[in-house]
Design an enzyme around this catalytic site. Sequence first.
Site, PDB file in Angstrom:
ATOM      1  N   ASP A  82       0.309  -0.906   0.028  1.00  0.00           N
ATOM      2  CA  ASP A  82      -0.785  -0.096  -0.443  1.00  0.00           C
ATOM      3  C   ASP A  82       0.973   1.115  -0.110  1.00  0.00           C
ATOM      4  O   ASP A  82       1.998   1.536   0.750  1.00  0.00           O
ATOM      5  CB  ASP A  82      -1.283  -0.275   1.388  1.00  0.00           C
ATOM      6  CG  ASP A  82      -2.008   0.752   1.828  1.00  0.00           C
ATOM      7  OD1 ASP A  82      -2.251   1.118   0.192  1.00  0.00           O
ATOM      8  OD2 ASP A  82      -2.211   1.337   2.435  1.00  0.00           O
ATOM      9  N   HIS A  83       0.486   2.114  -0.365  1.00  0.00           N
ATOM     10  CA  HIS A  83       1.410   3.368  -1.145  1.00  0.00           C
ATOM     11  C   HIS A  83       3.390   3.142  -1.292  1.00  0.00           C
ATOM     12  O   HIS A  83       4.065   3.682  -0.736  1.00  0.00           O
ATOM     13  CB  HIS A  83       1.243   4.628   0.367  1.00  0.00           C
ATOM     14  CG  HIS A  83      -0.726   4.884   0.311  1.00  0.00           C
ATOM     15  ND1 HIS A  83      -1.008   5.864  -0.314  1.00  0.00           N
ATOM     16  CD2 HIS A  83      -1.320   4.343   1.290  1.00  0.00           C
ATOM     17  CE1 HIS A  83      -1.815   6.160  -0.232  1.00  0.00           C
ATOM     18  NE2 HIS A  83      -2.122   4.972   0.487  1.00  0.00           N
ATOM     19  N   HIS A 178      -6.475   9.910   4.678  1.00  0.00           N
ATOM     20  CA  HIS A 178      -6.809   8.874   5.604  1.00  0.00           C
ATOM     21  C   HIS A 178      -6.628   9.626   6.746  1.00  0.00           C
ATOM     22  O   HIS A 178      -6.760  10.720   7.555  1.00  0.00           O
ATOM     23  CB  HIS A 178      -4.743   8.335   5.222  1.00  0.00           C
ATOM     24  CG  HIS A 178      -5.144   7.978   4.123  1.00  0.00           C
ATOM     25  ND1 HIS A 178      -3.965   9.123   2.735  1.00  0.00           N
ATOM     26  CD2 HIS A 178      -5.319   7.165   3.276  1.00  0.00           C
ATOM     27  CE1 HIS A 178      -3.975   8.111   1.690  1.00  0.00           C
ATOM     28  NE2 HIS A 178      -4.973   6.662   2.087  1.00  0.00           N
ATOM     29  N   HIS A 206      -9.293   5.224  -1.139  1.00  0.00           N
ATOM     30  CA  HIS A 206      -8.439   5.299  -0.100  1.00  0.00           C
ATOM     31  C   HIS A 206      -9.830   5.675   1.056  1.00  0.00           C
ATOM     32  O   HIS A 206     -10.341   6.502   0.944  1.00  0.00           O
ATOM     33  CB  HIS A 206      -7.195   5.929  -0.476  1.00  0.00           C
ATOM     34  CG  HIS A 206      -5.904   5.103  -0.930  1.00  0.00           C
ATOM     35  ND1 HIS A 206      -5.143   4.372  -0.283  1.00  0.00           N
ATOM     36  CD2 HIS A 206      -6.141   4.472  -2.536  1.00  0.00           C
ATOM     37  CE1 HIS A 206      -4.321   3.743  -1.138  1.00  0.00           C
ATOM     38  NE2 HIS A 206      -5.402   3.833  -1.970  1.00  0.00           N
ATOM     39  N   ALA A 208     -10.907   5.271   3.716  1.00  0.00           N
ATOM     40  CA  ALA A 208     -12.544   4.728   4.449  1.00  0.00           C
ATOM     41  C   ALA A 208     -12.705   4.998   5.757  1.00  0.00           C
ATOM     42  O   ALA A 208     -14.185   4.830   6.023  1.00  0.00           O
ATOM     43  CB  ALA A 208     -12.640   3.160   3.631  1.00  0.00           C
ATOM     44  N   ASN A 228      -9.978   0.824   1.008  1.00  0.00           N
ATOM     45  CA  ASN A 228      -8.889   0.619   1.876  1.00  0.00           C
ATOM     46  C   ASN A 228      -9.432   0.668   3.459  1.00  0.00           C
ATOM     47  O   ASN A 228     -10.014   2.146   3.957  1.00  0.00           O
ATOM     48  CB  ASN A 228      -7.946   1.805   1.408  1.00  0.00           C
ATOM     49  CG  ASN A 228      -7.292   1.117   0.611  1.00  0.00           C
ATOM     50  OD1 ASN A 228      -7.701  -0.139   0.129  1.00  0.00           O
ATOM     51  ND2 ASN A 228      -5.525   1.527   0.140  1.00  0.00           N
ATOM     52  N   ALA A 230      -7.922   1.467   7.020  1.00  0.00           N
ATOM     53  CA  ALA A 230      -6.603   1.039   8.250  1.00  0.00           C
ATOM     54  C   ALA A 230      -6.912   1.259   9.622  1.00  0.00           C
ATOM     55  O   ALA A 230      -6.738   0.707  10.406  1.00  0.00           O
ATOM     56  CB  ALA A 230      -5.551   2.105   7.331  1.00  0.00           C
ATOM     57  N   THR A 231      -7.168   2.650   9.522  1.00  0.00           N
ATOM     58  CA  THR A 231      -6.977   3.319  10.982  1.00  0.00           C
ATOM     59  C   THR A 231      -8.245   3.172  11.989  1.00  0.00           C
ATOM     60  O   THR A 231      -8.188   2.562  13.211  1.00  0.00           O
ATOM     61  CB  THR A 231      -7.663   4.685  10.806  1.00  0.00           C
ATOM     62  OG1 THR A 231      -6.448   5.646  10.057  1.00  0.00           O
ATOM     63  CG2 THR A 231      -7.392   5.620  12.040  1.00  0.00           C
TER      64      THR A 231
HETATM   65  P1  13P Z   1      -8.173   5.062   6.309  1.00  0.00           P
HETATM   66  O1  13P Z   1      -6.922   4.817   7.570  1.00  0.00           O
HETATM   67  O2  13P Z   1      -8.936   6.392   6.345  1.00  0.00           O
HETATM   68  O3  13P Z   1      -8.512   3.778   6.851  1.00  0.00           O
HETATM   69  O4  13P Z   1      -7.511   4.686   5.277  1.00  0.00           O
HETATM   70  C1  13P Z   1      -6.918   3.893   4.364  1.00  0.00           C
HETATM   71  C2  13P Z   1      -5.857   3.494   3.376  1.00  0.00           C
HETATM   72  O5  13P Z   1      -6.493   4.615   2.303  1.00  0.00           O
HETATM   73  C3  13P Z   1      -5.207   3.110   3.667  1.00  0.00           C
HETATM   74  O6  13P Z   1      -4.842   2.806   2.255  1.00  0.00           O
END
Ligand code: 13P
Length: 282
Positions: A82-83, A178, A206, A208, A228, A230-231
């Site tokens: 990712d990224h 993000h 991204h 989300a 995506n 993550a947080t």
């Molecule tokens: P969040 O941390 O806002 O869920 O974003 C996740 C993301 O886009 C990872 O590439």
Amino acid sequence: MPFVTSKELLLKADREGYAVGAFNVENMEMVMAVIKACEELHAPAILQTTPSTVKYAGLHMYHANVAAAAKRASVPIALHLDHGDSFDLAMQALRVGYTSIMIDGSKLDFEENIALSKRVVDACKPSDIPVEAELGKVGGKEDDLSCDDPGYTDPDDAVRFTKETGISSLAVAIGTAHGIYKGEPKLDMDRLSDIRKVVDIPLVLHGASGVPDAAVQECIRRGISKVNFATELRIAFSDGIKEYLKGDPDAFDPKKYCKVGMAHVTELVKKKILVCGSDGKA
Ligand code: 13P
């Protein structure tokens, strides 16, 4: 099952009108917790690691970990960088065995972003590994990556970008960010539809975490096929551990508190799979 690539997962999702959840994992416990949720709901998934996560334990460690879990899993799993922030990191991930690579040249100017993305696509082609790239800038902060100056994806630029790079999927900037949102994010849904009309590869959302479920689903209806998260996973894992330690502050066995962190992640990922409509699609 052996690993699959994100390309096969996303093309199926695109055809059938749902999205594949892409979940950022930081450690063995989160890998296990995400795959458990996928198996329980019979959902395909992408597990992904950012450059700062890679710095924490190394590409080889995440590859070995996710491959071992995926091999025993009853659902198809892809492992995605990712990224990816450099050509070198993208090549390291390719060599280690990641089955999907993102090169993020969104901070570069348009021509430089095309050149870098195309270079990664060309290098991944012989191994048939798909490449995601980003056009426009998703705002906010994602561990080491921050962007204070978000910019939306222009549909005409998106056409040229996808044609000239040969990427397999495109991350679009339509107002998500993000990290944690201060208020409710305002998404430019019309822009997403306009991009979808002219770009025929799978589109990626991204940022989300914190986007209301209904808005994520509207994005999927308008053509997003990878979402995506993550947080919210990091928060769920940490909240589970904090909850356990509150009740037993002297606990010293990581198995005890990590188990609660994992349960929180599994519960959250199941909710996200249902939002994406990928349940039963494995
Ligand atoms: P969040 O941390 O806002 O869920 O974003 C996740 C993301 O886009 C990872 O590439």
